[in-house]
Design a protein around this motif. Structure first.
Motif, PDB file in Angstrom:
ATOM      1  N   PRO A  34       0.817  -1.223   0.000  1.00  0.00           N
ATOM      2  CA  PRO A  34       0.000   0.000   0.000  1.00  0.00           C
ATOM      3  C   PRO A  34       0.848   1.269   0.000  1.00  0.00           C
ATOM      4  CG  PRO A  34      -0.936  -1.614   1.491  1.00  0.00           C
ATOM      5  CD  PRO A  34       0.389  -2.165   1.053  1.00  0.00           C
ATOM      6  N   ARG A  35       1.981   1.250   0.708  1.00  0.00           N
ATOM      7  CA  ARG A  35       2.836   2.435   0.745  1.00  0.00           C
ATOM      8  C   ARG A  35       3.341   2.782  -0.654  1.00  0.00           C
ATOM      9  NH1 ARG A  35       7.684   2.806   5.034  1.00  0.00           N
ATOM     10  NH2 ARG A  35       5.831   2.880   6.376  1.00  0.00           N
ATOM     11  N   THR A  36       3.774   1.761  -1.403  1.00  0.00           N
ATOM     12  CA  THR A  36       4.228   1.998  -2.778  1.00  0.00           C
ATOM     13  C   THR A  36       3.079   2.494  -3.640  1.00  0.00           C
ATOM     14  OG1 THR A  36       5.943   0.295  -2.595  1.00  0.00           O
ATOM     15  CG2 THR A  36       5.257   0.914  -4.813  1.00  0.00           C
ATOM     16  N   LEU A  37       1.896   1.934  -3.422  1.00  0.00           N
ATOM     17  CA  LEU A  37       0.728   2.343  -4.192  1.00  0.00           C
ATOM     18  C   LEU A  37       0.420   3.826  -3.972  1.00  0.00           C
ATOM     19  CD1 LEU A  37      -2.635   2.744  -4.139  1.00  0.00           C
ATOM     20  CD2 LEU A  37      -1.545   1.627  -6.088  1.00  0.00           C
ATOM     21  N   TYR A  38       0.432   4.278  -2.730  1.00  0.00           N
ATOM     22  CA  TYR A  38       0.149   5.688  -2.444  1.00  0.00           C
ATOM     23  C   TYR A  38       1.207   6.587  -3.091  1.00  0.00           C
ATOM     24  CZ  TYR A  38      -3.024   3.860   1.132  1.00  0.00           C
ATOM     25  OH  TYR A  38      -4.025   3.194   1.793  1.00  0.00           O
ATOM     26  N   ARG A  39       2.453   6.147  -3.068  1.00  0.00           N
ATOM     27  CA  ARG A  39       3.523   6.928  -3.678  1.00  0.00           C
ATOM     28  C   ARG A  39       3.319   7.017  -5.196  1.00  0.00           C
ATOM     29  NH1 ARG A  39       7.448   4.747  -1.115  1.00  0.00           N
ATOM     30  NH2 ARG A  39       7.953   3.126  -2.629  1.00  0.00           N
ATOM     31  N   ASP A  40       2.880   5.904  -5.823  1.00  0.00           N
ATOM     32  CA  ASP A  40       2.649   5.921  -7.265  1.00  0.00           C
ATOM     33  C   ASP A  40       1.445   6.784  -7.636  1.00  0.00           C
ATOM     34  OD1 ASP A  40       4.803   4.293  -7.627  1.00  0.00           O
ATOM     35  OD2 ASP A  40       3.657   2.453  -7.920  1.00  0.00           O
ATOM     36  N   ILE A  41       0.404   6.780  -6.810  1.00  0.00           N
ATOM     37  CA  ILE A  41      -0.733   7.663  -7.048  1.00  0.00           C
ATOM     38  C   ILE A  41      -0.266   9.116  -7.054  1.00  0.00           C
ATOM     39  CG2 ILE A  41      -2.861   8.589  -6.017  1.00  0.00           C
ATOM     40  CD1 ILE A  41      -3.471   6.002  -7.303  1.00  0.00           C
ATOM     41  N   GLY A  42       0.589   9.450  -6.098  1.00  0.00           N
ATOM     42  CA  GLY A  42       1.132  10.803  -6.043  1.00  0.00           C
ATOM     43  C   GLY A  42       1.951  11.145  -7.279  1.00  0.00           C
ATOM     44  N   SER A  43       2.711  10.179  -7.785  1.00  0.00           N
ATOM     45  CA  SER A  43       3.520  10.414  -8.984  1.00  0.00           C
ATOM     46  C   SER A  43       2.638  10.666 -10.200  1.00  0.00           C
ATOM     47  CB  SER A  43       4.439   9.214  -9.235  1.00  0.00           C
ATOM     48  OG  SER A  43       5.365   9.044  -8.179  1.00  0.00           O
ATOM     49  N   LEU A  44       1.566   9.890 -10.338  1.00  0.00           N
ATOM     50  CA  LEU A  44       0.652  10.093 -11.466  1.00  0.00           C
ATOM     51  C   LEU A  44      -0.041  11.446 -11.376  1.00  0.00           C
ATOM     52  CD1 LEU A  44      -1.032   6.576 -11.874  1.00  0.00           C
ATOM     53  CD2 LEU A  44       0.741   7.607 -13.295  1.00  0.00           C
ATOM     54  N   ARG A  45      -0.427  11.832 -10.186  1.00  0.00           N
ATOM     55  CA  ARG A  45      -1.056  13.149 -10.019  1.00  0.00           C
ATOM     56  C   ARG A  45      -0.076  14.259 -10.374  1.00  0.00           C
ATOM     57  NH1 ARG A  45      -4.187  11.828  -4.294  1.00  0.00           N
ATOM     58  NH2 ARG A  45      -6.251  11.423  -5.192  1.00  0.00           N
ATOM     59  N   ALA A  46       1.183  14.105  -9.959  1.00  0.00           N
ATOM     60  CA  ALA A  46       2.192  15.117 -10.278  1.00  0.00           C
ATOM     61  C   ALA A  46       2.444  15.203 -11.772  1.00  0.00           C
ATOM     62  CB  ALA A  46       3.492  14.803  -9.531  1.00  0.00           C
TER      63      ALA A  46
END
Length: 233
Positions: A34-46
């Motif tokens: 889940p931690r990696t998933l949240y980080r990837d969501i942030g990357s896509l938003r950026a």
């Protein structure tokens, strides 16, 4: 998995899964924490992806930067959704999954108003009698068609006579209750139509008939139009 590949898969999962997609479901799809998933969501938003939602609620992709915006009329949207729904009922699980993914990707490129038309189309498809499962050799046949490689097989005709054939597969035709293969038969040295459920021991040979598939298929269609509803051999 490389990070760019993981981000691409995350975008694809957001297109396919029913919104809102939970973080647990997305993490399971990507086989990450889940931690990696949240980080990837942030990357896509950026990077410009508009992803609504948050942890504990779920995520919805409302604007996709990876795909150019598409515009269809309402009737074109109806036609696309009906056609893809028909494929999902075809009995071929590989094509059904491809239709589901294609629909999600198409919808993701549409403006919000047209997305609503696609998700709530005025027409639907339902079959009381589902089509019989696709034969197990269908995937092999499809690959041979695209690769333009000859197939070896045993065929039992409508009279129950069995024969060994080498064919050049040209196209699979979906009939009401069965699948038919248009092909050049090397045994008969002529065009033939084969019911897929009457084919067995299908193997791909080393013989290539590239680049003859397209002109052969065109010639076969011309003959079929001239014959009308001829008997399937």
């Amino acid at each position: 998995m490389a990070r760019p590949d993981r981000l691409f898969r995350l975008l694809d999962a957001l297109r396919r899964l029913p919104p809102p997609a939970t973080a647990a479901r997305l993490a399971a799809e990507l086989e990450v924490s889940p931690r990696t998933l949240y980080r990837d969501i942030g990357s896509l938003r950026a990077a410009g992806a508009r992803i609504d939602g948050e942890a504990g609620v779920g995520y919805t992709l409302t604007e996709d930067p990876a795909l150019p915006p598409q515009m269809f009329t309402r009737m074109e949207v109806e036609a696309l959704m009906l056609g893809l729904a028909e494929i999902r009922l075809s009995g071929d699980p590989v094509l059904a999954r491809a239709a589901e993914t294609a629909a999600a990707r198409i919808i993701a490129t549409l403006p919000e108003r047209v997305q609503r038309q696609a998700l709530h189309a005025a027409q639907e498809i339902y079959r009381f009698e589902p089509r019989q499962p696709a034969p197990p050799n269908l995937g092999l046949i499809r690959e041979a068609i695209w690769a333009e490689c000859a197939l070896d097989l045993r065929y039992e005709d409508n009279a129950g006579q069995s024969s060994q054939r080498r064919i050049w597969p040209l196209s699979v035709v979906w009939l009401d209750k069965s699948l038919m293969l248009l092909a050049w038969c090397c045994l008969r040295n002529d065009f033939r139509r084969f019911k897929l459920h009457q084919m067995s021991e299908v193997t791909q040979s080393d013989e290539s008939f590239r680049p003859r598939r397209v002109p052969l298929l065109r010639a076969f269609h011309t003959r079929l139009r001239g014959q009308g509803k001829a008997q399937i051999r």
